[in-house]
Design a protein around this motif. Structure first.
Motif, mmCIF file in Angstrom:
data_model
loop_
_atom_site.group_PDB
_atom_site.id
_atom_site.type_symbol
_atom_site.label_atom_id
_atom_site.label_comp_id
_atom_site.label_asym_id
_atom_site.label_seq_id
_atom_site.Cartn_x
_atom_site.Cartn_y
_atom_site.Cartn_z
ATOM 1 N N GLU A 118 -38.559 -51.083 -75.977
ATOM 2 C CA GLU A 118 -40.202 -51.244 -75.681
ATOM 3 C C GLU A 118 -40.714 -52.624 -76.244
ATOM 4 O O GLU A 118 -41.543 -52.926 -75.946
ATOM 5 C CB GLU A 118 -40.857 -50.060 -76.887
ATOM 6 C CG GLU A 118 -40.908 -50.550 -78.377
ATOM 7 C CD GLU A 118 -39.523 -51.043 -78.993
ATOM 8 O OE1 GLU A 118 -39.628 -51.542 -79.874
ATOM 9 O OE2 GLU A 118 -38.654 -50.293 -78.537
ATOM 10 N N SER A 119 -39.560 -53.263 -76.596
ATOM 11 C CA SER A 119 -40.073 -54.730 -76.946
ATOM 12 C C SER A 119 -40.662 -55.689 -75.979
ATOM 13 O O SER A 119 -41.496 -56.417 -76.259
ATOM 14 C CB SER A 119 -38.976 -55.481 -77.751
ATOM 15 O OG SER A 119 -37.715 -55.448 -76.910
ATOM 16 N N TYR A 120 -39.947 -55.390 -74.874
ATOM 17 C CA TYR A 120 -40.594 -56.234 -73.774
ATOM 18 C C TYR A 120 -42.020 -56.219 -73.580
ATOM 19 O O TYR A 120 -42.876 -57.088 -73.428
ATOM 20 C CB TYR A 120 -39.672 -56.174 -72.498
ATOM 21 C CG TYR A 120 -40.225 -56.864 -71.367
ATOM 22 C CD1 TYR A 120 -40.087 -58.121 -70.984
ATOM 23 C CD2 TYR A 120 -41.295 -56.169 -70.364
ATOM 24 C CE1 TYR A 120 -40.502 -58.942 -69.954
ATOM 25 C CE2 TYR A 120 -41.817 -56.929 -69.222
ATOM 26 C CZ TYR A 120 -41.490 -58.122 -69.091
ATOM 27 O OH TYR A 120 -42.058 -58.769 -68.127
ATOM 28 N N GLU A 125 -47.783 -58.189 -74.546
ATOM 29 C CA GLU A 125 -49.031 -57.454 -74.523
ATOM 30 C C GLU A 125 -50.271 -58.463 -74.072
ATOM 31 O O GLU A 125 -50.928 -58.071 -73.224
ATOM 32 C CB GLU A 125 -49.361 -56.909 -75.799
ATOM 33 C CG GLU A 125 -50.884 -55.917 -75.872
ATOM 34 C CD GLU A 125 -51.044 -55.102 -77.164
ATOM 35 O OE1 GLU A 125 -52.113 -54.835 -77.322
ATOM 36 O OE2 GLU A 125 -50.140 -55.331 -78.177
ATOM 37 N N ASP A 126 -50.386 -59.451 -75.025
ATOM 38 C CA ASP A 126 -51.430 -60.130 -74.760
ATOM 39 C C ASP A 126 -51.478 -60.891 -73.289
ATOM 40 O O ASP A 126 -52.470 -61.110 -72.659
ATOM 41 C CB ASP A 126 -51.320 -61.387 -75.707
ATOM 42 C CG ASP A 126 -51.884 -60.815 -77.133
ATOM 43 O OD1 ASP A 126 -52.555 -59.614 -77.297
ATOM 44 O OD2 ASP A 126 -51.506 -61.418 -78.258
ATOM 45 N N GLU A 127 -50.255 -61.390 -72.961
ATOM 46 C CA GLU A 127 -50.054 -61.971 -71.741
ATOM 47 C C GLU A 127 -50.364 -61.115 -70.463
ATOM 48 O O GLU A 127 -51.132 -61.707 -69.580
ATOM 49 C CB GLU A 127 -48.723 -62.413 -71.614
ATOM 50 C CG GLU A 127 -48.272 -63.095 -70.119
ATOM 51 C CD GLU A 127 -46.910 -63.762 -70.174
ATOM 52 O OE1 GLU A 127 -46.430 -63.984 -69.008
ATOM 53 O OE2 GLU A 127 -46.101 -63.462 -71.165
ATOM 54 N N MET A 128 -50.073 -59.761 -70.592
ATOM 55 C CA MET A 128 -50.458 -58.876 -69.476
ATOM 56 C C MET A 128 -52.128 -58.698 -69.419
ATOM 57 O O MET A 128 -52.699 -58.530 -68.186
ATOM 58 C CB MET A 128 -49.453 -57.559 -69.738
ATOM 59 C CG MET A 128 -48.075 -57.845 -69.447
ATOM 60 S SD MET A 128 -47.400 -56.068 -69.342
ATOM 61 C CE MET A 128 -47.085 -55.800 -70.744
ATOM 62 N N ALA A 132 -54.509 -59.366 -66.552
ATOM 63 C CA ALA A 132 -55.259 -58.272 -65.784
ATOM 64 C C ALA A 132 -56.753 -58.846 -65.590
ATOM 65 O O ALA A 132 -57.493 -58.620 -64.521
ATOM 66 C CB ALA A 132 -55.319 -57.270 -66.713
ATOM 67 N N LEU A 133 -56.990 -59.963 -66.424
ATOM 68 C CA LEU A 133 -58.465 -60.386 -66.455
ATOM 69 C C LEU A 133 -58.405 -61.253 -65.226
ATOM 70 O O LEU A 133 -59.429 -61.557 -64.527
ATOM 71 C CB LEU A 133 -58.920 -61.223 -67.634
ATOM 72 C CG LEU A 133 -59.125 -60.046 -68.844
ATOM 73 C CD1 LEU A 133 -59.182 -61.057 -70.047
ATOM 74 C CD2 LEU A 133 -60.280 -59.131 -68.728
ATOM 75 N N ILE A 176 -52.229 -47.739 -71.216
ATOM 76 C CA ILE A 176 -51.185 -46.511 -71.580
ATOM 77 C C ILE A 176 -49.912 -46.953 -71.783
ATOM 78 O O ILE A 176 -49.292 -46.444 -72.662
ATOM 79 C CB ILE A 176 -51.231 -45.412 -70.412
ATOM 80 C CG1 ILE A 176 -52.749 -44.864 -70.140
ATOM 81 C CG2 ILE A 176 -50.360 -44.329 -70.611
ATOM 82 C CD1 ILE A 176 -52.939 -44.270 -68.733
ATOM 83 N N LEU A 177 -49.415 -47.984 -71.041
ATOM 84 C CA LEU A 177 -48.093 -48.653 -71.142
ATOM 85 C C LEU A 177 -47.766 -49.212 -72.509
ATOM 86 O O LEU A 177 -46.967 -48.739 -73.219
ATOM 87 C CB LEU A 177 -47.900 -49.635 -70.065
ATOM 88 C CG LEU A 177 -46.622 -50.566 -70.321
ATOM 89 C CD1 LEU A 177 -45.268 -49.725 -70.142
ATOM 90 C CD2 LEU A 177 -46.943 -51.482 -69.227
ATOM 91 N N ILE A 178 -48.925 -49.934 -72.842
ATOM 92 C CA ILE A 178 -48.976 -50.577 -74.215
ATOM 93 C C ILE A 178 -49.027 -49.596 -75.502
ATOM 94 O O ILE A 178 -48.243 -49.656 -76.438
ATOM 95 C CB ILE A 178 -50.024 -51.717 -74.433
ATOM 96 C CG1 ILE A 178 -50.059 -52.681 -73.456
ATOM 97 C CG2 ILE A 178 -50.122 -52.052 -75.745
ATOM 98 C CD1 ILE A 178 -48.735 -53.584 -73.303
#
Length: 212
Positions: A118-120, A125-128, A132-133, A176-178
């Motif tokens: 799950e570490s990747y 998280e912030d980058e994804m 998305a924005l 949901i992924l995060i």
């Protein structure tokens, strides 16, 4: 064995018999290559032309059931989690298919497995979320790299978030992924394996070698 076969002649299957003789210098094929049927070829070509996509359906239901069975025998817990995940897969039947259903409802689909690692997802998280924005500024057609075997979603664009430069995840499934990844922190195979790895006496030496 017939006289023709002993002389090294090729039979109707394309095989060359060389019993009692020297091997020829030229390479002779040992496999019979056949063309796929029209239906199989059509499905294969469609598969190759499809972008790689990720669905959170399976991980969500797997994690939800696993969490609910806290304290249960591990093998039963895993079996129940798998049962719940498979039972909630959205069925999809594509034109021309005879064998239906797959890991996801996408033709070329896959899903993350945070119970393994799950570490990747947590580290990005912030980058994804930033991607998305920004993704709405690009068309999804502009960020798909086509090659042999299908399209890799190399960048985020439109309603799609790129995962590891290969898979496309719908923007609405990112939370949901995060959330699912965070639920496996310190519980995944990766984390537990690392925990026991640190118990090895030579662990620090190994880490020093890796970092150099």
């Amino acid at each position: 064995m017939s006289t023709k076969q002993m002389k090294g002649e090729i039979n109707e299957l394309g095989l060359l018999f060389q019993y009692g003789k020297r091997v020829q210098k030229e390479v002779i094929g040992r496999e019979i290559e056949k063309e796929p049927s029209p239906m199989a070829k059509k499905i294969r070509d469609l598969f190759f032309e499809t972008s790689s996509s990720v669905s959170m359906e399976f991980p969500y239901w797997y994690t939800r059931r696993w969490t609910k069975l806290e304290g249960e025998i591990r093998i039963i817990r895993r079996a129940e989690a798998l049962k719940a995940a498979f039972a909630h897969l959205t069925p999809a039947i594509f034109p021309g298919e005879l064998l239906v259903m797959g890991k996801t409802h996408y033709l070329r689909g896959s899903y993350p497995m945070p119970w393994l690692s799950e570490s990747y997802f947590m580290s990005r998280e912030d980058e994804m979320y930033r991607e998305a924005l920004e993704a709405g500024k690009l068309s999804s057609d502009m960020v798909t790299k086509w090659g042999k075997g299908g399209g890799n979603v190399t960048e985020s664009g439109g309603n799609i978030i790129s995962i590891a430069g290969k898979f496309g995840l719908r923007k609405e499934e990112l939370p949901i992924l995060i959330k699912t990844a965070k639920m496996w922190k310190h519980k995944s195979v990766e984390d537990i394996g690392h925990k026991y790895e640190q118990m090895v006496p030579e662990y620090k030496e190994k880490e020093a070698i890796v970092l150099t």
